[in-house]
Design a protein around this motif. Sequence first.
Motif, mmCIF file in Angstrom:
data_model
loop_
_atom_site.group_PDB
_atom_site.id
_atom_site.type_symbol
_atom_site.label_atom_id
_atom_site.label_comp_id
_atom_site.label_asym_id
_atom_site.label_seq_id
_atom_site.Cartn_x
_atom_site.Cartn_y
_atom_site.Cartn_z
ATOM 1 N N PHE A 38 0.841 -1.198 0.000
ATOM 2 C CA PHE A 38 0.000 0.000 0.000
ATOM 3 C C PHE A 38 0.876 1.248 0.000
ATOM 4 O O PHE A 38 2.038 1.216 0.412
ATOM 5 C CB PHE A 38 -0.948 -0.007 1.197
ATOM 6 N N THR A 39 0.287 2.346 -0.450
ATOM 7 C CA THR A 39 1.082 3.552 -0.690
ATOM 8 C C THR A 39 0.639 4.747 0.133
ATOM 9 O O THR A 39 1.336 5.768 0.143
ATOM 10 C CB THR A 39 0.991 3.937 -2.186
ATOM 11 N N VAL A 40 -0.517 4.665 0.779
ATOM 12 C CA VAL A 40 -1.017 5.816 1.541
ATOM 13 C C VAL A 40 -0.353 5.815 2.910
ATOM 14 O O VAL A 40 -0.731 5.052 3.799
ATOM 15 C CB VAL A 40 -2.554 5.768 1.678
ATOM 16 N N MET A 41 0.652 6.669 3.072
ATOM 17 C CA MET A 41 1.419 6.716 4.318
ATOM 18 C C MET A 41 1.117 7.970 5.143
ATOM 19 O O MET A 41 1.824 8.247 6.107
ATOM 20 C CB MET A 41 2.919 6.654 4.007
ATOM 21 N N ASN A 42 0.070 8.705 4.767
ATOM 22 C CA ASN A 42 -0.272 9.912 5.522
ATOM 23 C C ASN A 42 -0.717 9.591 6.943
ATOM 24 O O ASN A 42 -0.574 10.415 7.847
ATOM 25 C CB ASN A 42 -1.425 10.667 4.834
ATOM 26 N N TYR A 43 -1.267 8.393 7.135
ATOM 27 C CA TYR A 43 -1.905 8.086 8.411
ATOM 28 C C TYR A 43 -1.203 6.960 9.172
ATOM 29 O O TYR A 43 -1.493 6.732 10.329
ATOM 30 C CB TYR A 43 -3.373 7.715 8.161
#
Length: 868
Positions: free
Chosen positions: A740-745
Amino acid sequence: MVIIKELKDFVDVHGVLLAASGVPAVLYQQLFEKLSSETFDGGSFFQIELCENGKQKRLVLSCDTLLKDSQIFLVDHAWSFRLPDARNQLQEIPELVKRMATLMCVADEFDLEACENVTGECGQVSINEAKENPQDIIDRELCKAREEDRDVLWLELEDFQIDDEMLCSLDLSSKLPNLVGLNLWGNKLETIESVAQTVGGFNQLRALWLNENPLLKHCGTALRNILLDLLPQLEIYNSQFTHNYSQWALGFCAGIYGAEKPVDKEQRACPLKDVTELDLSNRSIHNLSNKVFNPLELPLLTSLNLRGNPLDQNSAENLLELLHGFINLQSLEVDIPGPLGSSAVKIAETLPNLSSINGVSASKILEEEKVIVDSNLEPRLPEWSNGEPLIDRILRAMWMYLMTYRLADEEKLDETPVWYMMDELGSALRHSDVPNFKIVPFLFMPDGKITSAISYSVMWPNNDVHKGEECTRDYLPGIGEDKQRSSRLTAWFHTPEHYFIQMHDQYYHKLHSTAFRYPVRRDSQTQSIRPNDGRPLLVYTDNVQVEEFLNRPEFVLTDDIKKADVVWTSMQIDEEFKKIAGLKDHQYVNQFPFEACIVMKHHLAQTIQQAHGDPQWFQITYNLETQLSELIGDYLVRDKEGQNNLWILKPWNMARTIDTTVTGYLPTIIRLMETGPKICQKYIENPALFKGRKFDLRYIVLLRSVQPLEIFLSDIFWVRLANNQYTLKESSLSDYETHFTVMNYRGQLNHINTDEFVSEFEHEHNERWVGIHEKVRAMIRAVFESASALHPEMHCPTARAIYGVDVMIDSEFQPKLLEVTYCPDCTRACKYDVKAVVGSGEIIKGSEFFNDIFGCLFLNDSRHVSQL
């Protein structure tokens, strides 16, 4: 804080849970006492037994009788976890691995010593028995036949290690010329010549078994053809009927003929007249001949099993007509879909005398309109390859046992579910459509707070149960055919593959026969909404970036939503919201009505598939709430053809990859339906990589009008990178920072400027970005054209919106649409100044992002955006 000391306190605190779980009120007192004292007394009432050759366990009542609703039992939770943590927990806790492996019957190395003892004893017996020579068997049969003044008609030579040379030396056709049945199962025969030479002289041979001999692997079809020519009377070959089958073959299946009675000495005209039960399953019957199988020959037939036969030379109508003539037939077993059609309802209606089909009451089939029914499905048993890590076995086998719940309090529902394994007693409860026990999760809160809750399961008899009976539960309580019950049972059982493949084929054909008629493009008709008197537009917003960065003079922020010209909110704006907030029709909002057709994942897939079928830029996607059968069929086809079978499951309407799973195991896919509505999408297993890591791209799309379609693409887009090197190893599939690529959270956010990314990507792959960019533009245009054409109700003259469009690039540099997001997080767009990678190549200031967005949407500006 409520310290629970009395039954009244217990019921007050747990009332909602008690009601939801269905625990009978008569058992409240007993449950309270057992929870308070932590009494686990199941051992006094039940025993656990091995079954299915040691690959499953079952629970049996060991006391005399348990009456309905008479007792309630606590079941401990042996292992509770959130799915992404499962592998790590097993790696960190060796004792957990040992317990789970034993519980799931995948613990062969833990039982190795016991297995060796058993094998040694059994092996010794087998060797002693095998010391008898095949020639001794033949001599004994001949001697016995002479004493009884008869011919030897049947010979059993199974598992004697007979090879070609030995078979020829036995000279069977000379010594036993009148054989009717010959069993050579499990020997070492390798050549057609030796078999043909041996059996060619048997003019009366009706049954021959050569199963599990080496020659079948490389010349099975040729051998079959030769033997059918040599043996004109042969009716059963390798357990299957030949085209020569007659009443004798039916009689063999009915137990009339066999080793003890090879033929009917009395030569009766109707040898099958007393047969009531007939099992013809898995006999490879292509034509159910009414000359052999008919009501005159089988007048008393009440039970018939036709499973596993193609019957492809009979039409469904003819077969149903034939079966209709058996007036005493009450029980029928048959593949559904299969030779009698694809609907159990139709079979029940055509054969009204039936009381059950596949073990299910015919009246229940008609009442519940069950299409596929089966009470005798083969269970999925644990399988593993040599050397497969024990943890991998557990992570696959656990889906046969797991149960789930979500935690919730007065404020919110937990976003990620808890999965749990019941203890040995609870896990031994197997499935039944008519269970005699009910079992549910139960959170005991001794001080009245969820934070102190202790998780158990509680079970009680919902029918009377007697000593020695198996105790069962329903794996899918409350789930009927309207929720795809038969298909969902595929998680635990081997269900009819033909049906699912047929459903997939129909769906595939439908998708590939879809042709989209592109609408005629019309010129832009929207105008700037700025008042003629030149006053600024009042903007109400709850978006922190808009509050901070919208500072061009044409817009002024206001705290009064009723006075605002533009309402820009992350809240859902429906009629109820408008009423509460006092919004009027002339006020502009940042949402389009019915935009769910693109921002909810299942609706997005439906919109695209209805318009374009199966476009190259969108992975095949199934709504598991309605298309599980088609998905199972797709999975089975890929499995048979050796294709990649990795899938990604996504909740309909959750962001940030919450409750999102990558898996290649069908039972996992099906069981994950229990945690909420999901789509199942073919995983992009071959993405283009950036320095060995997976990435996707976030584009910002501006929608100014639906009809005519006015859509723009921001010049600002950004890349989102996975943190770990990409791999498809099974152990990596639960690793968030790999897939996965969404590392904001969560995880560590590694930002790279877009222009740097594009430059390095072009260098790494020797591919010009401009070509990829044009494909992305065309794809995004196609998505919104689909919505505009299929959902004209989206149009609203006072709506303006932006959407986040997430795109992945595969290894062939084909863009793939991932999802469309309402009110996207634009923190990065505002935070970083970027160099435009298309167009002018100028530096675009992040602080101007929302000035450009609002300028395009409300003032008809086109700075740093381009129309699609």
